[in-house]
Design an enzyme around this catalytic site. Sequence first.
Site, mmCIF file in Angstrom:
data_model
loop_
_atom_site.group_PDB
_atom_site.id
_atom_site.type_symbol
_atom_site.label_atom_id
_atom_site.label_comp_id
_atom_site.label_asym_id
_atom_site.label_seq_id
_atom_site.Cartn_x
_atom_site.Cartn_y
_atom_site.Cartn_z
ATOM 1 C CB CYS A 254 -0.957 -0.005 1.192
ATOM 2 S SG CYS A 254 -0.149 -0.354 2.780
ATOM 3 C CE1 TYR A 255 2.757 4.501 4.936
ATOM 4 C CE2 TYR A 255 3.299 2.321 5.795
ATOM 5 C CZ TYR A 255 2.897 3.632 6.012
ATOM 6 O OH TYR A 255 2.633 4.070 7.285
#
Length: 884
Positions: free
Chosen positions: A702-703
Amino acid sequence: MLSACAVALRAGARRSVRRLPTRSRVAALPATLRRARPFSSSAARATDLSTRGMIVQTLSSVGSKREVQQYLSLFTSVSSQRFAVIKVGGAILTEYLDELCSSLAFLYTVGLYPVIVHGAGPQLNNLLEQAGVEPQFEEGIRVTDAKTLRVARDLFLQENLNLVNKLEEKGVHAQPLTTGMFRAEYLNKEKWGLVGKITGVNKQSIETAINNGYLPILTSMAETDDGQILNVNADVAAAELARALEPLKVVYLSEKGGLSDAAGQKISAINLDEEYDHLMSQSWVKYGTRLKIKEIKELLDTLPRATSVAIIHPGELQKELFTDSGAGTLIRRGSKLLSATSLSEFKDIDALKSVLIRDREGPDAMATVDKYLEFLGENSFKAYYDESMNALAVVLPASNGRQATLATLTITKSGWLTNVADNVFTALRKEHPQLVWTVKEDDENLAWFFDKADGSITRNGSVMFWYGIENGDEVVKLMKDFTQNGRGMLGDSNLESRLHRAANAASAANNSAKPVAQQARAYSTLARRPVLSAPAFGRTSGRTFVTQTNPNPPYGKKNASKDRPARIALIGARGFTGQELIRLLDSHPNMDLRHVSSRELAGTTLEGYNKRDVVYENLSPEDVREMEQRGDIDCWVMALPNGVCKPFVDAVYEGRQDSGHKSVIVDLSADYRFDNTWTYGLPELVPRANIAEATQIANPGCYATAAQLGIAPLVPFLGGMPHIFGVSGYSGAGTKPSPKNDVNLLTGNIIPYSLTGHIHEREVSAQLGAQVAFIPHVAVWFRGIHHTISIPLNKTMTSRDIRQIYQDRYAGEKLVKVVGEAPLVKNISGKHGVEIGGFEVDKAGKRVVVCATIDNLLKGAATQCLQNMNLALGYAEYEGIPVM
């Protein structure tokens, strides 16, 4: 060889053109709102107060995100002073001042700086009447004596000040330019008195105002060399400004909102090269309408062909500038189309060759073109082109039971800008009631072709389009012929074989290493375009019959089935990501969740899935091996923690070896993101064709997803290591209790962790091919990530330069939204894409700060997983995903 420049640059390629379905209007505006330059706190407060009103106004008039981005790309492609000249009449200043200022404030907010010139005719008439002076006109020009000039000068200064003050109230820096802007001589002193004929324009003052962040506001007053002030008609002043600045747009604001035809209906568009003589012969074209059209033609004849004139109501300025449909009357020179049915009709064969070769690649390009011309010399065809050869279409007539075929279409950037592309297609429709053509399936101009077609089908990398074929048997035969041909049918079997022989001959003559299929592309209807582009719609396969109402058809049918949905198994469904994926699968029309494995929940009923009753299982690797061996599953989703899924993946491998069944695996953990035998599944940055062919896909973190999308467009311009300050909601820490998801600990707090060497730091660095520094934090909100990314630059750049790079890079990406200001986490929570904005550049122009937000459970995990599943299983990429 359909080769085409960017649809994104087709300013004004519109009117009477049926468009693809657009996204919600609510999503359109934020993609472009941005602050122009810092200004005073009082002005900033005024802008904040007026922003809501501007948004409401804009949402009611501006079309899709695609349209807005297209026209922003066009308008910001030139220097600021060349965007637009806007003429404002006196009646607009009295009756529509608020609408005018709101429209100008919107343009200023998105970083556009029109040059404004205004008159004050009605106000001057009123003042003169009050002073007992009767206005006098000769040939429509006001006779101006010394008394009239004094009144006019004071009035113009006051109206200019009123407009500037109103704009400042809305947070717009505006600079009054009331003297020394126009140099003039007497038009005819004996006849009109103190009336001027403009001989020069002070461009430097205009450029200085814009460079300092101000909208230039001019009056239509001029001066002689000895300082005598002269009155000038505002329309004349606007025309001379346009000749000096050569803008993309010249806008005349009108209470009527445009020109009207004999029936009183607004004329949407006029292409002067095609329509001028016809219009001027009409009995209803008289008085003011006749004069206006004549004056505009004289003006456009002196300007670049890309320039257009719009006559528009002030309240609809955004709609005119930023949508395909427009709002007022658009007038452009256009282009007259010529035609030829034999090579001898072309004036210059060498020029024709240059047109045909301009999109060719490889050392054998000219030989290929020569073979094509040889073919045309021996067969019937009809070519359509403009005098400058910015557009060329070649149609092979219907024969042997086959429909007419569009064999060649090549359009330059200038061709798009001057509307020739649509003019050509209009001519084709008039003369060819049925037409077939073929385009490569990975072409990013497919949206335009879908717009022109009634239907399409894809096979082996090519999309066949058609229009006008209504007989069902003919459609079936057409599709059958196409699907039986591996490269795609051009509509004439003799042509097909001849072209293949030409390609072989050219390849042999040049000892080329390219395969024959690539050589033959010179004669397939292949469309190409540069970086500034239209949305990348139309990813298609032979699996389904697709009409133009589906702008995002699927890739290959590798693991998809016509007679049943794809069967899905989810291993590790207890976490937040697993629950989000279950919710998405529940609404997916072509996926069936058959098995859900969770050790903790085994034996309980799955909630949130309504297609069938599913009970949680505790599947072992041996269970997975047997299911794969039997061919029970089309796609395995591994939603397990890092370091846990390898036994299950190995079990799938073993089942494949035993049975030959080859399902797709999508792993949401980090276990295989650094394994080169796996395909990294970030569709916006990884070729979608690679994902479509993959059977094992590593879903990005996600990051890492937000960081890569936030940095990727600037990788060629990196002047050092980007630093990413990331903050995630505590759902990113998973469901297992830890300090990173302890709400009591997080309340009123922010917790940094893994300050160096975080796995996402390595992931982003590996994928971008450039080292980055990443500092993750967790905060008290539940879902959503914010990145603040500091990026050193290897060259001096402006905020506008960088914003343009991002807009161009992500044009057409449905799950990436480029915004102006720094995006907010609360605005991305629960949404399926990424927002990127900020673009603040330091004073030296060598460092930019870019901000990105993402919902870590959706585009950061479940949504991206579904994108990859769709591509790998042969469905439309965004099927089952609510796009931004």
